[in-house]
Design a protein around this motif. Sequence first.
Motif, PDB file in Angstrom:
ATOM      1  N   ASP A 145      -0.740  -0.546 -12.403  1.00 56.09           N
ATOM      2  CA  ASP A 145       0.487  -0.396 -11.629  1.00 56.09           C
ATOM      3  C   ASP A 145       0.461  -1.373 -10.474  1.00 56.09           C
ATOM      4  O   ASP A 145       0.702  -1.009  -9.324  1.00 56.09           O
ATOM      5  CB  ASP A 145       0.569   1.062 -11.104  1.00 56.09           C
ATOM      6  N   SER A 146       0.180  -2.647 -10.785  1.00 57.36           N
ATOM      7  CA  SER A 146      -0.111  -3.587  -9.712  1.00 57.36           C
ATOM      8  C   SER A 146       1.086  -3.843  -8.816  1.00 57.36           C
ATOM      9  O   SER A 146       0.940  -4.263  -7.691  1.00 57.36           O
ATOM     10  CB  SER A 146      -0.605  -4.908 -10.291  1.00 57.36           C
ATOM     11  N   GLY A 147       2.307  -3.571  -9.318  1.00 56.69           N
ATOM     12  CA  GLY A 147       3.472  -3.838  -8.481  1.00 56.69           C
ATOM     13  C   GLY A 147       3.710  -2.761  -7.449  1.00 56.69           C
ATOM     14  O   GLY A 147       4.556  -2.912  -6.569  1.00 56.69           O
ATOM     15  N   ALA A 148       2.979  -1.662  -7.538  1.00 55.17           N
ATOM     16  CA  ALA A 148       3.276  -0.546  -6.656  1.00 55.17           C
ATOM     17  C   ALA A 148       2.838  -0.822  -5.223  1.00 55.17           C
ATOM     18  O   ALA A 148       1.864  -1.526  -4.984  1.00 55.17           O
ATOM     19  CB  ALA A 148       2.577   0.713  -7.163  1.00 55.17           C
ATOM     20  N   ASN A 149       3.543  -0.228  -4.291  1.00 56.97           N
ATOM     21  CA  ASN A 149       3.195  -0.344  -2.883  1.00 56.97           C
ATOM     22  C   ASN A 149       2.175   0.752  -2.576  1.00 56.97           C
ATOM     23  O   ASN A 149       2.533   1.920  -2.440  1.00 56.97           O
ATOM     24  CB  ASN A 149       4.457  -0.157  -2.044  1.00 56.97           C
ATOM     25  N   LYS A 150       0.900   0.384  -2.458  1.00 51.33           N
ATOM     26  CA  LYS A 150      -0.123   1.417  -2.370  1.00 51.33           C
ATOM     27  C   LYS A 150      -0.052   2.209  -1.076  1.00 51.33           C
ATOM     28  O   LYS A 150      -0.691   3.234  -0.929  1.00 51.33           O
ATOM     29  CB  LYS A 150      -1.516   0.814  -2.558  1.00 51.33           C
ATOM     30  N   LEU A 151       0.741   1.713  -0.120  1.00 50.49           N
ATOM     31  CA  LEU A 151       0.875   2.461   1.118  1.00 50.49           C
ATOM     32  C   LEU A 151       1.988   3.502   1.031  1.00 50.49           C
ATOM     33  O   LEU A 151       2.228   4.240   1.974  1.00 50.49           O
ATOM     34  CB  LEU A 151       1.179   1.497   2.270  1.00 50.49           C
ATOM     35  N   ASP A 152       2.675   3.529  -0.084  1.00 47.88           N
ATOM     36  CA  ASP A 152       3.782   4.454  -0.242  1.00 47.88           C
ATOM     37  C   ASP A 152       3.240   5.811  -0.673  1.00 47.88           C
ATOM     38  O   ASP A 152       2.619   5.936  -1.710  1.00 47.88           O
ATOM     39  CB  ASP A 152       4.752   3.899  -1.300  1.00 47.88           C
ATOM     40  N   GLY A 153       3.465   6.820   0.136  1.00 49.66           N
ATOM     41  CA  GLY A 153       2.951   8.161  -0.139  1.00 49.66           C
ATOM     42  C   GLY A 153       3.347   8.687  -1.507  1.00 49.66           C
ATOM     43  O   GLY A 153       2.631   9.473  -2.113  1.00 49.66           O
ATOM     44  N   SER A 154       4.505   8.247  -2.002  1.00 52.29           N
ATOM     45  CA  SER A 154       4.972   8.755  -3.293  1.00 52.29           C
ATOM     46  C   SER A 154       4.037   8.338  -4.416  1.00 52.29           C
ATOM     47  O   SER A 154       3.895   9.042  -5.405  1.00 52.29           O
ATOM     48  CB  SER A 154       6.369   8.213  -3.600  1.00 52.29           C
ATOM     49  N   VAL A 155       3.396   7.199  -4.274  1.00 51.34           N
ATOM     50  CA  VAL A 155       2.520   6.712  -5.340  1.00 51.34           C
ATOM     51  C   VAL A 155       1.303   7.617  -5.471  1.00 51.34           C
ATOM     52  O   VAL A 155       0.937   8.054  -6.563  1.00 51.34           O
ATOM     53  CB  VAL A 155       2.098   5.253  -5.060  1.00 51.34           C
ATOM     54  N   ILE A 156       0.686   7.940  -4.342  1.00 53.36           N
ATOM     55  CA  ILE A 156      -0.478   8.841  -4.368  1.00 53.36           C
ATOM     56  C   ILE A 156      -0.067  10.213  -4.879  1.00 53.36           C
ATOM     57  O   ILE A 156      -0.812  10.884  -5.595  1.00 53.36           O
ATOM     58  CB  ILE A 156      -1.124   8.906  -2.963  1.00 53.36           C
ATOM     59  N   TYR A 157       1.140  10.620  -4.522  1.00 54.75           N
ATOM     60  CA  TYR A 157       1.647  11.922  -4.969  1.00 54.75           C
ATOM     61  C   TYR A 157       1.724  11.970  -6.492  1.00 54.75           C
ATOM     62  O   TYR A 157       1.240  12.911  -7.128  1.00 54.75           O
ATOM     63  CB  TYR A 157       3.022  12.148  -4.342  1.00 54.75           C
ATOM     64  N   GLY A 158       2.348  10.934  -7.062  1.00 50.62           N
ATOM     65  CA  GLY A 158       2.510  10.899  -8.513  1.00 50.62           C
ATOM     66  C   GLY A 158       1.163  10.921  -9.230  1.00 50.62           C
ATOM     67  O   GLY A 158       0.978  11.606 -10.237  1.00 50.62           O
TER      68      GLY A 158
END
Lengths: 407, 340, 292
Positions: free
Chosen positions: A314-327
Amino acid sequence: MRSRLRRAAAFAAVAIVFATVGALAQKKYDTGATDTEIKIGNIMPYSGPASAYGVIGKTEQAYFNKINAEGGINGRKINFISYDDAYSPPKAVEQARKLVESDGVLLIFNSLGTPSNSAIEKYMNTKQVPQLFVASGASKWNDPKDFPWTMGWQPSYQKEAHIYAKYILKEKPVGKIGVLYQNDDFGKDYVKGLKEALGEKAAAMIVAEESYETEQPSVDDQIVKLKLAGADVFVSITTPKFAAQAIKKLAELDWHPLHFLSNVSTSIGGVIEPAGYENAQGILSANYAKETADPQWDDDPGMKNFLAFLQRYDSGANKLDGSVIYGYGAAQTLVQVLKMCGDDLTRANVMKQAESLKDFETDTLLPGIKINTSPTDFAPINQLRMMRFKGRKWELFGDIISGELGR
Amino acid sequence: MSAAEDVVPTEQEGQAVEAVPKRAMTLGTGTSLIVLAALILTPLLVKNFVIFQMTQLLVYGLAVLALNILTGGSGQFSLGQSAFYAVGAYTSAVLMEQYNVNYALTLPISGLLCFAVGFLFGQPALRLSGVYLALATFALATAMPQLLKLNFLEPWTGGVQGLVVTKPDAPFGLHMSQDMWLYYFTLVITIAIYLLSVNLLRSRSGRAFMSIRDNEIAASAMGVNVALYKTLAFGVSAGITGVAGSLGAIVVQFVAPDSFTITLAIQLFLGMVVGGVGWLPGSFVGAAFIIFVPNIAESVSKGLSGAVFGVLLFFVIYLVPHGARQVAIVSQQLVGKFKK
Amino acid sequence: MELFTNQILAGISTGAIYACMALAVVMIYQAIDHLNFAQGEMAMFSTFISWQLMQWGVPYWGAFVLAVAFSFVGGIAIERILFKPLAKAPILTNVAGFIALFSIINSCAGLIWDFTIKQYPTPFGSAPFLGSQLISTHQAGMIGVTVLLLIALYFFFQYTRIGLAMRAAASLPESARLVGINTSWMIALGWGMAAAIGAIAGILIAPVVFLEPNMMGGVLIYGFAAAVLGGLTSPLGAVIGGFLVGIFENLAGTYIPGVGNELKLPIALALIISVLVVKPAGLFGRPIVKRV
């Protein structure tokens, strides 16, 4: 004579055991599960006012790709079917029916939004399809008696508000509270929890309540009103954009109340950084998951797994975005439940395993916080830890708290 | 910015909505019968989910039909139909869930209530036209979700959480799934309202509407009671939209403020344009567009579903600026050529 | 009393946002006699462009000028490519076109820049203005730029030939053509100018509300309302309308008991409609007389 009887008995016993084990080892499927595939449905707002949360669905898709690349669950690949409901309940109903009746999914996982999930709850329970790990903090998803097929995941908003209320009662018992809340189920649920935990003191302590609609460009006016009402405690029940506006306005007004921030807006990359690190010093909140930007997790194996996953899938993801860790966390929980199902992939068994999670830890939960469910407890994550923003990161403090009233 | 007044020739101000000749307002008899047969027979052949989608199509079609009467019929531009739809939906939901009223009875009640609301709204709207009326109706549509969230209405409306609506079973023990029963129930009501609307537009009132649409001043000069007919148009349109809303609430089994935002009003507007303004059968084509094209857009690209939708919409309005009516006219001409 | 003045001041600072947008709305109305639903999204997209330029190292004013120029050209391009073919189509079809454009721009912005908010710098700083904590220097700067734009627009429409030509083309296209004005290009020019003004509005608004694809949705509604209140033919009216809407909304929230807080936008809109019923052309607009 006796020995022949004994042998016969032994033989019969063995035969019975084999037969039973054979029956148990039989594969059982409901619609959506086969020898090679498990179909999972999902409904997310990929367009419309809540489209910022669509990234959760994308992260989950990427996580299931990873699981599939590693061999799947007990040899079965996950087929993740995710539809857009644009945060509109009628559309959510349509998509849910499509997933269940047309696509034939085994269950619907982590669908987002209280209104959308409220709209499909009755349908899912009538059709007896699991509505698992609902992506919403409303407390109504913990009701196994009336809705045995619906289960939440994250700590409820009310529980989180209880924690803040308890802190205020302890640390600032004569404080004057000003509340800014989003005028929807999310905001109103929090306010309800806050007032409930403050008890009789609520009316005296809450000096001002200001609501806002998501259509409004800014909440500056409301902040001004709260300051003018003389509040010295500020509870910010806001989504990221408005949380950042509030932090910024507080600094501009040179107003420094005790500032509580809802867990949904604690993302450093998504909220604190745009609002300004220097403006966010001292803000209190609570969390149940780790933050990518927090250097204390740099060597944490769970965080390393997460970052490795991002890099590869998921290299395009913004790793600082809380939603990513949530998912990621939610997807990991589902995978665990499905693994526990073994070869019995009936919907009933999915619910049975989901309500038997014992001390399960994902890569991303804070150390010490564990997922626990039971037939009477449909709230998987029940614990939070308070944290204070200092420097450029959140500092956890205090014990792990559960949001129960009374303690 | 001088104090001089602008004098505008009539073509500019009056023809916001173009005239649709009365003859062309409906389908020919042959086509109507084929469509009717399809509507009656298809549910027997398809899955429950498709029946559900067809019911949704009828419901939205009704709402677009109402807008067609208002804009295509009387020339009043409205971006606020979602408000009447919401009132209808909540009326049914509240009556059914809080007061145990039979679902069929809630329809006339909601229709009358919405008629009254529309009629009342039509009063101040009399002095507004064109973009100003658009803004006023837009204001109504944005106000509605917020009104529904009001704290003191919560005991009835369920506040932000909304209300779950019970789906009715087929009566008299008929062996029909709930979806199928609901579909036929909706179909009967839709056909009834459609026929009544066609009748209305062909009647004296309909002629009054159209004269107001084409040239308000001339209509007034000829003795048409402009005020009465304009508010009547609003009332009728709101009433039909209200019934559509009620049906929608029963079909979806849920009402919440978030279900009735300005997005719905814009979708109904798009449905009217795509179907052909003023062409009543086109309402259902427009409804099909707003229900199915977003799904198509999503299957093309999840991340860019909005862009794909926009492109498809542009495509449609370039090909047929006058909506589905244009397609119908062209095919009629083709058929006519074949006959020769 | 102090609360009241504070409310007014706070209302003026939010009103500045609405006033900016209202200017762009009036501009497009002058050109095409219609409100463009996609105006806000175009402004948002332009702001993103300037943000992206700054991410690539272009200094603030360079990015500003480039983004405004890009918007001007972009506006003309959109009109020529997408809306000129619809010139003969009914008005309602054109409105559907605006809605389609809105959808496309919003979706593309979301895909390119995602939905997390971005900080947007201001050249005016964020210190309290003249010691008042209710208006920051940025907001004062915003008001200043809006007023400058207003004056520039006034001169453009009243005293330049092109401005006069544009007004003629919008109000009396037949007659304008007869005197040799290329009405088609006037419309394109109007779109370009409206897009440019929109870009400036977006760049001024972003520091306050934070940059993200859905940032202009609400602002546009208020911009429309403000422009209509002030009179769609009057840029001055639009600006004053913006401030009035901001102030009134704030006061309504405080002084109307019970529902004032929850119904701010509907109440503001209700006020505007009441004004329209009394003065159909808005506070400063020129009444339009219909010839029979």
